[in-house]
Enzyme design. Structure first.
Site, PDB file in Angstrom:
ATOM      1  N   CYS A   1      33.433  44.493  38.654  1.00  0.00           N
ATOM      2  CA  CYS A   1      34.015  45.621  39.383  1.00  0.00           C
ATOM      3  C   CYS A   1      33.647  45.590  40.857  1.00  0.00           C
ATOM      4  O   CYS A   1      34.484  45.848  41.720  1.00  0.00           O
ATOM      5  CB  CYS A   1      33.595  46.945  38.742  1.00  0.00           C
ATOM      6  N   TYR A   2      32.399  45.248  41.176  1.00  0.00           N
ATOM      7  CA  TYR A   2      32.007  45.181  42.591  1.00  0.00           C
ATOM      8  C   TYR A   2      32.720  44.041  43.319  1.00  0.00           C
ATOM      9  O   TYR A   2      33.276  44.247  44.393  1.00  0.00           O
ATOM     10  CB  TYR A   2      30.488  45.028  42.710  1.00  0.00           C
TER      11      TYR A   2
END
Lengths: 366, 366, 366, 366
Positions: free
Chosen positions: C144-145
């Protein structure tokens, strides 16, 4: 300087006791114990308590006064020898709240660990029981929900203006569930959500019923509005009349705070039923709590934030005229007036110190 | 007892000053003013301040010390006559922070209302400027963001271990925006959301740059690690070397707290670049802040909650070894160490009182 | 109708896959597996998925397409036989993201369970890798990052306008930590607080570095602004030039959402350095993402709430002219574009379905 | 394709209608109007609706179906000409909910703008009124609080198992207050706080009373448990028996969601009063709502999060056996089942479309 100890400092109530005691002018926290975290510095377990240079010990050291923040059963076991030795103690657990050990067994699932001490234990809701607290050596600190409900209902009950069909709908921040892990308390689950729980019977219910029953006026002769006396509870006299209380607690996505909305029918004929009733009820409450440093009767519905971190309980009594019902809203900080602050207030009274000592900081707002 | 006044008590910084002063042993709040709410009891505007029996007045009464919590421009206008009359004052607004009135005009959009007072104003970041604060009559209380960034960066800058390419990425609770209404601060909009703002230049940037520049060591001869002296700022000497700071503030769905993550390149050759570097940097910071009551260098990344309601700033310095970069995380409560608490700390120093007086309550946790 | 299975449906990514697939017109969820909860109805573990009449099984049933939401290592083990048998799979875990098994071992602490499959795995950031995704059978769904950082930085990197000194400061909601219990994620601890973590190196860092390196233009000859080609990654060619990335993730008191603020120096001479630069950069980004259904370049700083529950990534590029730095803010929902939505987008592309199918619901706001 | 218009799209209910209609297969939003924001793109006012290429117009364009999300009074004025012209409309305001224009005047402070239309307006709580909705051209969409209370109480009332002394204690997220600015809704004030409001009478009370009265069985002959018929409301027959409802709404620090806890005495003799009662009541509720797509009777207390963004209402009926009281907890999303989703459900029924069309997305969790 009174040397104070906290048994089981590692939960929220224990940590809050430590926080509040730090600025108490006459009490000094000298010993903290904890089970799983023994051997660690308090400042490591709770960085906000880095002001203390204390290690968490496996056992209490030498102290003049003890608070127990242990879970029920464990608490009575730990306190019993201290209480028997005459040390003044405040128990934050539920162990000494219910007078009848059969009730305790029914709700807490086990024999009471020290039934011999029940007779001398005093229910430490100071405002309603100050005389007894002053003379006590063993205080049962009230549960956070009963605290909010009893302060909301006491003036109406003692004045004989309400009937026994009572509903207490409470909303609590999540610190009320303690520091224990559980999916219900996971941020992503609890945030942006409200839920009810305890619908099959919450352990704070019998405590509310017991204390309401004690203050209930004899039905045949409703009391005049005289709030000046402590009425001693004489258990041998048999069960007092039982208010029929439905209590529903709710989890609210906030850390601290309890708001209880209490409902009861107005007894016909005791008050006029028109718009003036509201003001009369407010007057009755103001008179009841006159001079109390920690209960304020307010003129508009309060929010829990107004009590964040403080030892105040704000009470807003009103009436639903159409339905001839009393409605009282009370708010408090569950960890202060609902636990640690109330406990220190009791300590102050027990030790003959000014009741407000160390408890005067205004609420943190916003 | 010092009689204290607050100009414009009706915002969050003003109310927080009142809250903190309530338990100050040597200062007594005797006069509060406000514009729109003049004539109302303080307890009505802020129910959590019901401990005070004060009316909000249109003008300051007779006092020995004044805090101004007015917005910029209005604040300098209100304080100028008091300061000229020799009353000691702390200005929480931005009016006396920037030394150069042209900078003020550029960032705040208007002529400075009292440029004659700029020379005597002292930037009140006590830890970095204690000597000057002690001698001052007019204090410019730091902005909340600069406070967090300067405390995070000062030890590294003064030690000459970082270069001037600095990034300050700050996360602030919403009380930082004040009590003013705006769609951005509506609960339903701000909750469950993060956003950046001020990307075209936030007013706290020039303040950071000015103060960082003041402490920057001459490039030709990096300072030995000697943190003992206040370096006086001599504006006539011309602009100091300018650190190139990018500052991005973010709105976080919480009421209080600022966390700043600060990044800067490690100057090659000043420190070994391996895992030991982190501990060396931590030592350097610990030495720098040794004995400071309100700045703690911590061993693991702190959370803003650990400072909630307290005057502490927690600083966690570390390094990204791969990228040869200093990374410092600092946390504080924007309304306390970032505003009202810092202001009282300054008052204590100005008046020769113990610096921590009235500011010792531990953080409210959780 | 494509029969779809989810391995390990019991975490947030698995549940989100199930939620999104419910309204997918061409895919039907027919089998869900889970370890600890096997034998229970999906609707019991996740009441919001009561629309499904599925039991959680110990093993995957007969399906045409598989998503794995297992933790790393376990995921590769479970997927390896399926992938070797030719079943198209999307792995939401980290197992197939790092091309070099030594990097995997260094960051994930163990030998890679299926290194033979690494060569055929495709990094599934569809917007940057569409051609390869279309041809792939085994997709490594991005973290996600990295998703948020790569979408924020790709246009600038490919255009050659920034240098390699990159800082990614990310703010994530707490669902990013999964459904696992931990004191850090207890509501009362996480609420009203921000903290940084992973300061000694977060596992998403090597993934960012690997993918940024792949897209980095040769230094001697900066690319013209031509974004039309997928550049195939030729690992045998040796390590590409390494951007020096510092990545700091932060925990934000919200359930969903990531905001990444990315900083990099503007390469001198590539763009004029004045106010017009910002608009030029915005144009460059708009051109880069033209026609992309799930990435929108926006004209003002976005908030994570604008993407809540949707598959959008909003990107706001700008510059700090004073410091000659690119600043890009990106927002997305960590469970959708950062996990389950991105996975379904990859499935759509792999199966030749319209890329947006089943992913068109606007964000839930507020 | 049905061309749909929304009058006053700029509040939360209007925006939520637009969000939900985007994926409706048979309806297309073609016109949106708004007062203050006319002339702006919808995507500018609500970035999450950037999927629409629509301008906010001062007046409705040519449409086949209209929703009004105007405030009361303004709504009736805008809808009256459309309704008289035969256009099917759903009014989300309160204007057509109260059958008696005197009640309207008493609670909303002004003459009803279109009393001639009251007779043809249908109270659009589809589950309780489906036949009438099917035939209607003008729907009064229920208030969010009455929706939650009526769905919670209807089975018990119609079965004749409860008496008329009813308490509805509701907890609402802050979007319920709309997008209007107010100090009460400022994040820093509303966050970490709960409060009660409307204690002197909330406008949703008469709506609850009216609809409960309609469904109340004749006291002399309690209905058999037969839930199959719509009972037409015959106002000319005179006022139906009036349940005595106390309704207390509370503001909860979350964006969306309503939880109502409803209390009423169990009528003696209708049900056995022992633990089996709870299951019997649950059975009664399950039978009542059998086949309903949007009401689910659940086996454990639900949380509002389980309905976030969905059109579901979850109902948990139980009893406090000690106090012989029915307790029902219901949860829904105030903007969906409590407003926009309910409105679309009504539209579907009015137009003969499948009732669930466009409303099938599961809740967003967590």
């Amino acid at each position: 300087m009174i040397r104070v100890g906290i048994i089981n400092v590692t939960g929220y109530a224990g940590a809050e006791l430590a926080r509040l005691l730090f600025t108490h002018p006459e009490a000094q926290l000298v010993s903290v114990s904890g089970r799983s975290r023994a051997g660690k510095p308090l400042a490591e377990v709770f960085p906000h308590l880095a002001c203390y240079d204390l290690m968490i010990e496996p056992e209490m050291g030498e102290v003049d006064f003890v608070f127990s923040a242990l879970p029920h059963a464990a608490s009575a076991e730990a306190l019993a020898p201290l209480a028997r030795a005459g040390l003044p103690v405040v128990d934050i657990s539920a162990d000494f709240r219910l007078r009848d050990p059969r009730e305790y067994a029914a709700w807490y699932g086990g024999e009471h660990p020290a039934p011999d001490l029940l007779a001398q234990a005093v229910y430490g809701l100071t405002e309603l029981n100050r005389g007894a607290v002053r003379a006590a050596k063993l205080i049962a600190n009230p549960g956070c929900y009963p605290e909010s409900a009893l302060l909301a209902l006491a003036p109406a009950v003692k004045a004989g203006i309400i009937g026994p069909e009572i509903i207490v709908d409470s909303k609590s921040g999540i610190s009320g569930a303690g520091r224990t892990l559980g999916l219900t308390y996971h941020f992503a689950e609890a945030n942006e959500s409200v839920s009810a729980y305890g619908l099959d019977g919450h352990r704070h219910l019998p405590e509310m019923v017991q204390e309401l029953a004690r203050m209930w006026p004899p039905t045949e002769a409703p009391q005049p509005f005289d709030f000046t006396q402590d009425r001693p509870f004489d258990f041998a006299q048999g069960r007092p009349p039982s208010p029929r209380v439905t209590f529903t607690p709710h989890l609210i996505p906030m850390s601290r705070g309890i708001l209880s909305t209490c409902y009861a029918p107005l007894v016909p004929g005791r008050l006029p039923v028109d718009e003036a009733t509201k003001e009369q009820i407010r007057d009755l409450y103001r008179e009841f709590y006159q001079g109390e440093p920690f209960v304020r009767v307010v003129d508009s519905p309060p929010s829990t934030k107004q009590t964040q971190g403080s030892n105040l309980c704000l009470v807003y009594p009103t009436a639903d005229i159409r339905a001839e019902r009393l409605v009282v809203v009370s708010v408090l900080d569950n960890l202060v007036k609902g636990a640690a602050g109330q406990a220190i207030q009791n300590m102050n009274v027990m030790l003959g110190l000014p009741e407000t000592m160390g408890l005067e900081t205004p609420a943190l707002y916003p």
